[in-house]
Design a protein around this motif. Structure first.
Motif, PDB file in Angstrom:
ATOM      1  N   ILE A 243       0.828  -1.197   0.000  1.00 44.09           N
ATOM      2  CA  ILE A 243       0.000   0.000   0.000  1.00 44.09           C
ATOM      3  C   ILE A 243       0.869   1.257   0.000  1.00 44.09           C
ATOM      4  O   ILE A 243       1.830   1.370   0.745  1.00 44.09           O
ATOM      5  N   GLY A 244       0.497   2.201  -0.874  1.00 44.20           N
ATOM      6  CA  GLY A 244       1.207   3.465  -0.936  1.00 44.20           C
ATOM      7  C   GLY A 244       2.370   3.473  -1.895  1.00 44.20           C
ATOM      8  O   GLY A 244       3.038   4.494  -2.043  1.00 44.20           O
ATOM      9  N   GLY A 250       1.622  -2.801  -6.340  1.00 42.87           N
ATOM     10  CA  GLY A 250       0.353  -3.253  -5.773  1.00 42.87           C
ATOM     11  C   GLY A 250      -0.175  -4.492  -6.469  1.00 42.87           C
ATOM     12  O   GLY A 250      -0.664  -5.427  -5.823  1.00 42.87           O
ATOM     13  N   ILE A 251      -0.099  -4.516  -7.802  1.00 40.20           N
ATOM     14  CA  ILE A 251      -0.575  -5.676  -8.575  1.00 40.20           C
ATOM     15  C   ILE A 251       0.251  -6.911  -8.243  1.00 40.20           C
ATOM     16  O   ILE A 251      -0.301  -7.998  -8.002  1.00 40.20           O
ATOM     17  N   LEU A 252       1.573  -6.746  -8.206  1.00 36.35           N
ATOM     18  CA  LEU A 252       2.449  -7.878  -7.890  1.00 36.35           C
ATOM     19  C   LEU A 252       2.199  -8.391  -6.473  1.00 36.35           C
ATOM     20  O   LEU A 252       2.148  -9.602  -6.239  1.00 36.35           O
ATOM     21  N   LEU A 274     -10.566  -1.987   5.785  1.00 39.23           N
ATOM     22  CA  LEU A 274      -9.512  -0.962   5.830  1.00 39.23           C
ATOM     23  C   LEU A 274      -9.941   0.303   5.097  1.00 39.23           C
ATOM     24  O   LEU A 274      -9.650   1.417   5.531  1.00 39.23           O
ATOM     25  N   VAL A 275     -10.658   0.131   3.990  1.00 40.61           N
ATOM     26  CA  VAL A 275     -11.175   1.293   3.260  1.00 40.61           C
ATOM     27  C   VAL A 275     -12.368   1.890   4.007  1.00 40.61           C
ATOM     28  O   VAL A 275     -12.504   3.114   4.104  1.00 40.61           O
ATOM     29  N   GLY A 276     -13.216   1.020   4.557  1.00 44.80           N
ATOM     30  CA  GLY A 276     -14.388   1.504   5.287  1.00 44.80           C
ATOM     31  C   GLY A 276     -14.018   2.382   6.456  1.00 44.80           C
ATOM     32  O   GLY A 276     -14.680   3.394   6.724  1.00 44.80           O
ATOM     33  N   ASP A 284      -6.134   3.305  -3.706  1.00 45.57           N
ATOM     34  CA  ASP A 284      -4.915   2.627  -3.250  1.00 45.57           C
ATOM     35  C   ASP A 284      -5.013   1.112  -3.401  1.00 45.57           C
ATOM     36  O   ASP A 284      -4.029   0.447  -3.730  1.00 45.57           O
ATOM     37  N   VAL A 285      -6.208   0.558  -3.132  1.00 43.81           N
ATOM     38  CA  VAL A 285      -6.357  -0.901  -3.130  1.00 43.81           C
ATOM     39  C   VAL A 285      -6.773  -1.450  -4.503  1.00 43.81           C
ATOM     40  O   VAL A 285      -6.768  -2.663  -4.707  1.00 43.81           O
ATOM     41  N   TYR A 286      -7.106  -0.574  -5.421  1.00 49.26           N
ATOM     42  CA  TYR A 286      -7.529  -0.978  -6.767  1.00 49.26           C
ATOM     43  C   TYR A 286      -6.496  -1.899  -7.440  1.00 49.26           C
ATOM     44  O   TYR A 286      -6.833  -3.014  -7.873  1.00 49.26           O
TER      45      TYR A 286
END
Length: 381
Positions: A243-244, A250-252, A274-276, A284-286
């Motif tokens: 994250i970040g 992020g994909i890997l 975590l997003v909620g 970020d999590v996409y």
């Protein structure tokens, strides 16, 4: 205190060895189960295998079967492993490709259920539901682009055929280096088949298929549980480090974490709270979610190694279709800025609507995963 610590370490080490042994047993069970499904399918229909799924010969109908099956079971790994077994039994690769695409869509129901845990707080729920559905919209967009292209050109079938070509012996459809799997799985499959051969008609074949599907479900569930208990520390480390950073990172990381825990639903569901709670942003999590799509392909590839004989290459081919579809969808959609924003914007709009009325969530789940697929399936019969 020192003696207690030294005693605890060997106990934990011993428990880990037991878990690894159980994991190996479950992997073997998965391989046997896939072989059972393929063997039972061939036993039931013989040379008429291609006609058994005639109702699914329409690509859209085949897609809907994949969506409904995965929405009900909530494990794309289980459904894709079953599809590998069916292809091993004679189901045409062309028919199975839309099923594989449908499995990608159906697996995302878990995320939405997890987001309901934030229903008491309107803002939290809006963020959580947006995070949960971005996976849906990405997969829906991927299918809406790639299914028509596949129908027109058969490019996924061609790409997977090219990838699997090096595994084929000249003049034979057995796969190089994977024939040892037959030695491991065939005796148990044949002995089970012999015991069931006393049943009249096709009941023996049906029983073999049911046993195989049941074992696939049990083995994958147990593998996921064992992998999470063994790898949870490493998975969390990868999760936090992902994250970040850059989207590629992020994909890997999403791919690796999903391989470690053997469940894309688990990986993506971890992101929802975590997003909620505003620890992370949806954007970020996409990329991490897209990596989960790729990581979940490993199970089908493992399942395909269980198949031997004439249809072994086709079983591996459909597993490679799953991988190629998810990799190409990620490259295309996330690689083009305009396309990249579509799942994000759709999820945000739906999140706003869901925050205003929880009935929107029920309507969304019922329509997308049950009513529309079932209706289309009935119309295409």
């Amino acid at each position: 205190m020192t003696s207690q610590a030294s005693t605890a370490a060997p106990i934990n080490s011993s428990n880990n060895w037991v878990r690894w042994a159980n994991l190996a047993l479950m992997l073997y069970t998965l391989l046997v189960a896939v072989s059972m499904v393929g063997s039972g399918f061939k036993w039931a229909v013989g040379k008429e295998a291609n006609t058994l799924f005639l109702f699914a010969s329409h690509p859209v109908a085949s897609l809907m079967i994949g969506i409904i099956a995965t929405a009900l079971i909530q494990s794309s790994s289980t459904v894709t492993s079953i599809i590998v077994g069916l292809v091993a039994g004679g189901l045409p690769v062309e028919t199975a490709i839309p099923m594989i695409m449908g499995a990608n869509i159906g697996t995302t129901v878990t995320n939405t259920v997890v987001s309901m845990g934030h229903a008491r707080c309107k803002d939290e729920f809006r963020r959580a539901f947006t995070c949960a559905t971005i996976h849906d919209f990405f997969n829906l967009l991927a299918v809406s682009i790639f299914l028509p292209l596949e129908i027109m050109s058969g490019f996924l079938e061609k790409i997977s055929g090219w990838l699997v070509a090096p595994l084929i012996f000249e003049g034979n459809l057995s796969m190089k280096g994977l024939d040892f799997m037959g030695t491991l799985t065939t005796p148990l499959v044949n002995s089970t088949k012999d015991m069931l051969s006393t049943l009249t008609g096709n009941w023996g074949a049906i029983a073999l298929i049911v046993i195989g599907i049941t074992l696939i479900f049990v083995s994958i569930t147990m593998m996921g549980t064992l992998m999470r208990s063994l790898m949870v520390g490493r998975a969390k480390e990868l999760l936090h480090s992902a994250i970040g950073h850059s989207p590629i990172h992020g994909i890997l990381s999403g791919t690796i974490v999903t391989i470690l825990v053997q469940s894309s639903s688990t990986t993506t569901s971890l992101m929802v709270p975590l997003v909620g709670t505003k620890v992370l942003k949806v954007r970020d999590v996409y990329p991490f979610t897209l990596g989960a799509n790729i990581g979940t392909c490993v199970t089908a590839l493992l399942a395909a190694t269980a198949v031997t004989g004439l249809n072994a290459v086709f079983a591996m081919q459909i597993a490679l279709v799953h991988l190629a579809f998810n990799v190409l969808a990620t490259l295309l959609i996330f690689g083009i800025p305009f396309l990249r924003e579509i799942p994000l914007k759709c999820a945000e709009v739906l999140g706003e609507i869901a925050a205003k009325t929880k009935l929107a969530v029920i309507a969304y789940l019922g329509l997308v995963f049950i009513a529309i697929p079932a209706g289309i399936l009935l119309m295409t019969k």
